[in-house]
Design an enzyme around this catalytic site. Structure first.
Site, PDB file in Angstrom:
ATOM      1  N   SER A  57      21.126  46.867   5.224  1.00  0.00           N
ATOM      2  CA  SER A  57      22.741  46.449   5.702  1.00  0.00           C
ATOM      3  C   SER A  57      22.141  45.830   6.050  1.00  0.00           C
ATOM      4  O   SER A  57      21.258  45.081   5.963  1.00  0.00           O
ATOM      5  CB  SER A  57      22.439  48.205   6.197  1.00  0.00           C
ATOM      6  N   LYS A  58      23.984  44.698   7.399  1.00  0.00           N
ATOM      7  CA  LYS A  58      23.525  44.139   7.817  1.00  0.00           C
ATOM      8  C   LYS A  58      22.445  43.297   8.651  1.00  0.00           C
ATOM      9  O   LYS A  58      21.936  42.510   9.281  1.00  0.00           O
ATOM     10  CB  LYS A  58      24.684  44.212   8.520  1.00  0.00           C
ATOM     11  N   ARG A  59      21.762  44.925   9.739  1.00  0.00           N
ATOM     12  CA  ARG A  59      21.012  45.246  10.254  1.00  0.00           C
ATOM     13  C   ARG A  59      19.499  44.333   9.452  1.00  0.00           C
ATOM     14  O   ARG A  59      19.022  43.819  10.242  1.00  0.00           O
ATOM     15  CB  ARG A  59      20.320  46.192  10.415  1.00  0.00           C
ATOM     16  N   ASP A  60      19.588  44.696   8.266  1.00  0.00           N
ATOM     17  CA  ASP A  60      17.613  44.123   7.273  1.00  0.00           C
ATOM     18  C   ASP A  60      18.115  42.262   7.447  1.00  0.00           C
ATOM     19  O   ASP A  60      17.297  41.608   6.702  1.00  0.00           O
ATOM     20  CB  ASP A  60      18.454  44.843   6.238  1.00  0.00           C
ATOM     21  N   GLY A  61      18.803  41.578   8.276  1.00  0.00           N
ATOM     22  CA  GLY A  61      18.793  40.097   8.011  1.00  0.00           C
ATOM     23  C   GLY A  61      20.171  39.448   6.744  1.00  0.00           C
ATOM     24  O   GLY A  61      21.072  40.421   6.502  1.00  0.00           O
TER      25      GLY A  61
END
Ligand code: GLU
Length: 492
Positions: free
Chosen positions: A264-268
């Site tokens: 997801s977006k949180r993973d960079g």
């Protein structure tokens, strides 16, 4: 006559194209090319809360960058103006609201769907009761049982708010064959009477998908695995309309390498734009994502787009999650970068140079690329790599010392290099010549004594390309200047 295969990419314009979305687009593209079918772009913008300005144009830009833009559906011009082409339009769902409404009412008339007037408060308390009883939340069909169609129409005419729900049979099973997972079947009793038309007149995904893919003659739907549990709902709707359902291929999730959770977006970096900005080559990104969920069943890992088209086959799609391995992407990108001719990388590198861009002629930049290409993982690395050529080296004089050399030895070594450089003619200033000349005067048993101080003089760095490569790029005058500076630094 068998109809032509038709596939579609149907993203929601949420502001960026997730790498998983690009994979779906790519598989559509490969499938259509391989089968000689059609591939179109439909924009699914019925969730008005999630709409972002310019999102459609950005998404299309990413598809174009990757080389997998369809030839039917929605298009964007250079200035971001949106247009459509194709005989099954409109291809933007928000322009099709009247179509969805018409079909939703048709289902009600057929007795396959019904108007529901339950308030959010009633639905909340229903859910709370079900939760307490440890039951799965589901609508209890109250409006199906208690409100006749005649009465419902009266209430609607009176201005009451309503949604349309699909009337899921309470018994039986709904099954289908997924191209990736084979036969799947769901018990109808576990399916809720889902909403198909919301109170604001917008369709839910379920209704829009069924209507559009029927009217647009989609023969195969590639979509993410998250839609798998909704598929029986769609099959039931196709049946209720009396239409043939398309084939489905639900693509596996893409996982974060360490957490093994959905990427997801949180993973960079997860959007195509992130990779474009960093200077990854489209060929590398395409090759990399093709292998996320599709296994060519050979050792081969490097595939051109043509080869992917040739090899693509639904039977090679994977069920289990695909790990997103950034190191592998870097490795692949390195391969594609090195395959390019140096001159071909000049223009594409320029956007990453920032303020240094204006200082570099094509010829000079090409030389930097020749030397640095081996080490570059992505085009944006050019900015850092170009520094040693553009900036005067700054370093502690101790760095010039190779092993246990004393001051005198360093000075002798640098003088020798200075002579070689001074004597070399500008017209013979090439890599081979410079290397040969330096090697000729270096002590074969202790080359470092000549090459280390020279390399540091030219770069100021502990690690860098060889001294002849640097000298070749910066030229005779600059090389001489840098060596002289090292000499004076050592003397003082
Ligand atoms: N708009 C849906 C999504 O972005 C598309 C699913 C589909 O392809 O039908 O997930």
């Amino acid at each position: 006559m068998k109809e032509k295969p038709r596939v579609r990419f149907a993203p929601s314009p949420t502001g960026y194209l997730h790498i998983g979305g690009l994979r779906t687009a790519l598989y559509n593209f490969l499938y259509a090319k391989k089968k000689g079918g059609d591939y179109f772009l439909r924009i699914e913008d019925t969730d008005q809360k999630r709409i972002v300005p310019d999102a459609i144009a950005k998404l299309i830009e990413s598809l174009k960058w990757a080389g997998v833009m369809p030839e039917e559906g929605v298009f964007a011009g250079k200035s971001g103006d949106i247009s459509e082409r194709g005989k099954y339009g409109p291809y933007i769902q928000s322009k099709r609201l009247n179509i969805y409404q018409e079909y939703a009412h048709e289902l009600v008339e057929k007795g396959k769907a019904y108007y529901c007037f339950c308030t959010p408060e009633r639905l909340d308390s229903l859910r709370a009761v079900q939760e307490q009883a440890k039951l799965a939340p589901a609508y209890d069909k109250l409006c199906r049982k208690d409100v006749s169609l005649k009465e419902a129409k009266k209430r609607i005419a009176g201005g009451e708010k309503y949604v349309v729900r699909f009337d899921v049979p309470e018994t039986g099973e709904t099954g289908f064959t997924d191209a990736v997972r084979g036969k799947i079947s769901f018990a109808n009793k576990n399916l809720d009477d889902f909403v198909i038309l919301k109170s604001d007149g917008y369709p839910t995904y379920h209704l829009a998908h069924v209507i559009d893919d029927h009217l647009m003659k989609t023969s195969l739907v590639f979509r993410g695995e998250e839609w798998l549990p909704s598929t029986p709902k769609h099959i039931l709707m196709f049946q209720a309309f009396g239409w043939e359902a398309p084939e489905y291929a639900h693509l596996c999730v893409i996982l974060n390498k360490t957490t093994k959770r959905k990427l997801s977006k949180r993973d960079g970096d997860v959007s195509v734009e992130d990779f474009t900005k960093k200077g990854y080559l489209p060929e590398a990104v395409i090759n990399f994502i093709a292998l996320l969920g599709w296994n060519p069943k050979t050792e081969k890992e490097i595939f051109s787009l043509e080869e992917l088209i040739e090899e693509f086959d639904l039977s090679k799609l994977n069920k289990s999650g695909a790990i997103f391995d950034r190191e592998k992407l870097d490795w692949m990108n390195g391969i594609y970068t090195r395959e390019k001719k140096d001159a071909e990388l000049v223009e594409p590198s320029r956007p990453y140079l920032g303020e240094d861009n204006d200082r570099l002629s094509d010829e000079y930049l090409e030389k930097i690329i020749t030397v640095e290409k081996e080490r570059m993982k992505k085009l944006s690395d050019i900015k850092e790599a170009a520094k040693i050529y553009l900036e005067e080296p700054v370093y502690e004089k101790n760095l010039l010392v190779w092993k246990k050399m004393d001051k005198k030895e360093i000075l002798t070594s640098l003088q020798k290099s200075l002579e070689v450089m001074g004597e070399a003619e500008e017209k013979n200033w090439d890599l081979v010549n410079l290397k040969n000349k330096l090697m000729a005067v270096a002590d074969p048993k202790n080359r470092g004594a000549l090459l280390w101080p020279l390399r540091v003089a030219l770069t100021g760095k502990e690690k860098s390309p060889s001294p002849w490569e640097i000298a070749w790029v910066v030229g005779k005058k600059e090389s001489v200047k840098r060596i002289k500076k090292a000499i004076s630094l050592t003397e003082n």
